[in-house]
Design a protein around this motif. Sequence first.
Motif, PDB file in Angstrom:
ATOM      1  N   UNK A   4       0.830  -1.204   0.000  1.00 33.48           N
ATOM      2  CA  UNK A   4       0.000   0.000   0.000  1.00 33.48           C
ATOM      3  C   UNK A   4       0.863   1.251   0.000  1.00 33.48           C
ATOM      4  N   UNK A   5       0.362   2.283  -0.639  1.00 33.41           N
ATOM      5  CA  UNK A   5       1.006   3.585  -0.570  1.00 33.41           C
ATOM      6  C   UNK A   5      -0.057   4.643  -0.762  1.00 33.41           C
ATOM      7  N   UNK A   6       0.318   5.894  -0.611  1.00 33.38           N
ATOM      8  CA  UNK A   6      -0.579   7.001  -0.901  1.00 33.38           C
ATOM      9  C   UNK A   6       0.186   8.036  -1.691  1.00 33.38           C
ATOM     10  N   UNK A   7      -0.527   8.833  -2.460  1.00 33.83           N
ATOM     11  CA  UNK A   7       0.118   9.784  -3.351  1.00 33.83           C
ATOM     12  C   UNK A   7      -0.810  10.966  -3.593  1.00 33.83           C
ATOM     13  N   UNK A   8      -0.217  12.052  -4.047  1.00 31.48           N
ATOM     14  CA  UNK A   8      -0.961  13.269  -4.347  1.00 31.48           C
ATOM     15  C   UNK A   8      -0.790  13.632  -5.812  1.00 31.48           C
ATOM     16  N   UNK A   9      -1.725  14.398  -6.311  1.00 29.53           N
ATOM     17  CA  UNK A   9      -1.553  15.109  -7.580  1.00 29.53           C
ATOM     18  C   UNK A   9      -1.624  16.593  -7.254  1.00 29.53           C
ATOM     19  N   UNK A  10      -0.621  17.320  -7.707  1.00 32.49           N
ATOM     20  CA  UNK A  10      -0.499  18.737  -7.388  1.00 32.49           C
ATOM     21  C   UNK A  10      -0.814  19.590  -8.615  1.00 32.49           C
ATOM     22  N   UNK A  11      -1.141  20.840  -8.358  1.00 30.55           N
ATOM     23  CA  UNK A  11      -1.250  21.812  -9.441  1.00 30.55           C
ATOM     24  C   UNK A  11       0.149  22.232  -9.869  1.00 30.55           C
ATOM     25  N   UNK A  12       0.223  23.028 -10.917  1.00 32.18           N
ATOM     26  CA  UNK A  12       1.520  23.519 -11.382  1.00 32.18           C
ATOM     27  C   UNK A  12       2.211  24.361 -10.305  1.00 32.18           C
ATOM     28  N   UNK A  13       1.424  24.952  -9.409  1.00 28.67           N
ATOM     29  CA  UNK A  13       1.980  25.769  -8.326  1.00 28.67           C
ATOM     30  C   UNK A  13       2.231  24.979  -7.055  1.00 28.67           C
ATOM     31  N   UNK A  14       2.045  23.666  -7.110  1.00 31.07           N
ATOM     32  CA  UNK A  14       2.327  22.829  -5.956  1.00 31.07           C
ATOM     33  C   UNK A  14       1.202  22.670  -4.965  1.00 31.07           C
ATOM     34  N   UNK A  15      -0.001  23.149  -5.300  1.00 35.02           N
ATOM     35  CA  UNK A  15      -1.138  23.012  -4.405  1.00 35.02           C
ATOM     36  C   UNK A  15      -1.794  21.636  -4.602  1.00 35.02           C
ATOM     37  N   UNK A  16      -2.313  21.073  -3.519  1.00 34.98           N
ATOM     38  CA  UNK A  16      -2.855  19.714  -3.553  1.00 34.98           C
ATOM     39  C   UNK A  16      -4.209  19.704  -4.254  1.00 34.98           C
ATOM     40  N   UNK A  17      -4.327  18.856  -5.276  1.00 33.31           N
ATOM     41  CA  UNK A  17      -5.582  18.720  -6.004  1.00 33.31           C
ATOM     42  C   UNK A  17      -6.276  17.386  -5.752  1.00 33.31           C
ATOM     43  N   UNK A  18      -5.502  16.309  -5.641  1.00 31.77           N
ATOM     44  CA  UNK A  18      -6.087  14.981  -5.419  1.00 31.77           C
ATOM     45  C   UNK A  18      -5.216  14.192  -4.456  1.00 31.77           C
ATOM     46  N   UNK A  19      -5.850  13.317  -3.683  1.00 31.25           N
ATOM     47  CA  UNK A  19      -5.146  12.370  -2.814  1.00 31.25           C
ATOM     48  C   UNK A  19      -5.633  10.971  -3.175  1.00 31.25           C
ATOM     49  N   UNK A  20      -4.679  10.065  -3.456  1.00 34.27           N
ATOM     50  CA  UNK A  20      -5.001   8.704  -3.876  1.00 34.27           C
ATOM     51  C   UNK A  20      -4.416   7.719  -2.868  1.00 34.27           C
ATOM     52  N   UNK A  21      -5.200   6.702  -2.537  1.00 28.78           N
ATOM     53  CA  UNK A  21      -4.779   5.644  -1.616  1.00 28.78           C
ATOM     54  C   UNK A  21      -4.695   4.368  -2.438  1.00 28.78           C
ATOM     55  N   UNK A  22      -3.458   3.901  -2.693  1.00 31.01           N
ATOM     56  CA  UNK A  22      -3.165   2.972  -3.782  1.00 31.01           C
ATOM     57  C   UNK A  22      -2.705   1.604  -3.306  1.00 31.01           C
ATOM     58  N   UNK A  23      -2.942   0.623  -4.181  1.00 27.95           N
ATOM     59  CA  UNK A  23      -2.278  -0.674  -4.088  1.00 27.95           C
ATOM     60  C   UNK A  23      -2.313  -1.280  -5.492  1.00 27.95           C
ATOM     61  N   UNK A  24      -1.252  -2.009  -5.829  1.00 35.33           N
ATOM     62  CA  UNK A  24      -1.178  -2.716  -7.107  1.00 35.33           C
ATOM     63  C   UNK A  24      -1.287  -4.209  -6.830  1.00 35.33           C
ATOM     64  N   UNK A  25      -2.143  -4.914  -7.584  1.00 34.18           N
ATOM     65  CA  UNK A  25      -2.320  -6.350  -7.338  1.00 34.18           C
ATOM     66  C   UNK A  25      -1.511  -7.218  -8.303  1.00 34.18           C
ATOM     67  N   UNK A  26      -0.605  -6.593  -9.047  1.00 34.00           N
ATOM     68  CA  UNK A  26       0.194  -7.319 -10.025  1.00 34.00           C
ATOM     69  C   UNK A  26      -0.285  -7.129 -11.446  1.00 34.00           C
ATOM     70  N   UNK A  27      -1.536  -6.712 -11.600  1.00 39.78           N
ATOM     71  CA  UNK A  27      -2.086  -6.459 -12.933  1.00 39.78           C
ATOM     72  C   UNK A  27      -2.828  -5.131 -13.017  1.00 39.78           C
TER      73      UNK A  27
END
Length: 321
Positions: free
Chosen positions: A77-100
């Motif tokens: 598991x991990x978590x990640x953000x997507x930022x605007x061009x100015x570095x402001x937080x736009x999205x927060x994602x809570x992730x896991x990859x199952x191999x596919x």
Amino acid sequence: MKSPLLTLPGAVPAEGVDEGVAAHYGDLFREQRALADGTGFVDLSHRGVVTVTGEDRLAWLHLLLTQHVSELPPGRATEALILSANGHIEHALYLVDDGATVWAHVEPGTQEALIAYLESMKFFYRVEVADRTADIAVVHLPAGSIAEVPEDAVVRETPHGRDLFLPRADLEAYAAQAGPPAGILAYEALRVEQHRPRLGFETDHRTIPHELGWIGSAVHLQKGCYRGQETVARVQNLGKPPRRLVFLHLDGSEVHLPVAGTELRLAADGPDGRKIGFITTSVRHHELGPVALALVKRNVPVDAPLVAGDTAAAQEVVVEP
């Protein structure tokens, strides 16, 4: 989406962004204690679910996210953000990859904007992005839970518990054997206790990751370029963020909690003093009493007594000034 678990005994619907699931099932503190003890589950089926498939999925996401995911092992598991061009937080994602497939859950109602952005960045990469909210539900099991996990569920395991991605059609059957349900208010109380920020609660239109302590957990400082990286690097190397997240102990004698957005002032300055921050989330905790997360100006002394409206508040440092 309205959860079928709202028909369970005692269920009281949540309001606002968490509309669609239960706020509680009749006993807020009992539900908190159950989660703290590792029993029960939380219905998070109102959250958005997004998947990314294709052989380039990790390399592609690595270019877009603040987290290092190009070599993310299956099941981690991990978590990640997507930022605007100015570095402001736009999205927060809570992730896991199952191999596919990369599975992510996101704040309710944000998946459409997220998918639109991801689709605009596909270019020649061999990836497919899908909104799975209609057919996949998220269920949270607290840390220490021994509840059975269905074989076909995708599991995202963290120090705070396990997030299950279940077929929405199986939600009621799983709830019947997963232990006592706990509402979103109990889940939120433990989140506040753990100092974990939430998009749309601890963030506004100008929030940068450093202010909330998301450096490290959601932002990797040694990875390659991504949108907004210049701001992250500049603040990390040359300066300090303008605000910082704090944990507040609120005066327990007050009947009403100060709501999100309540202005904070230095107690020494009185009710007419200048605004130095604001409440982002306030909850009643089963052990700590009324507590909150808040954003304050970086230069506010860490030991200064505060007032939220007319409620006394004592700080605990979350992000160092």
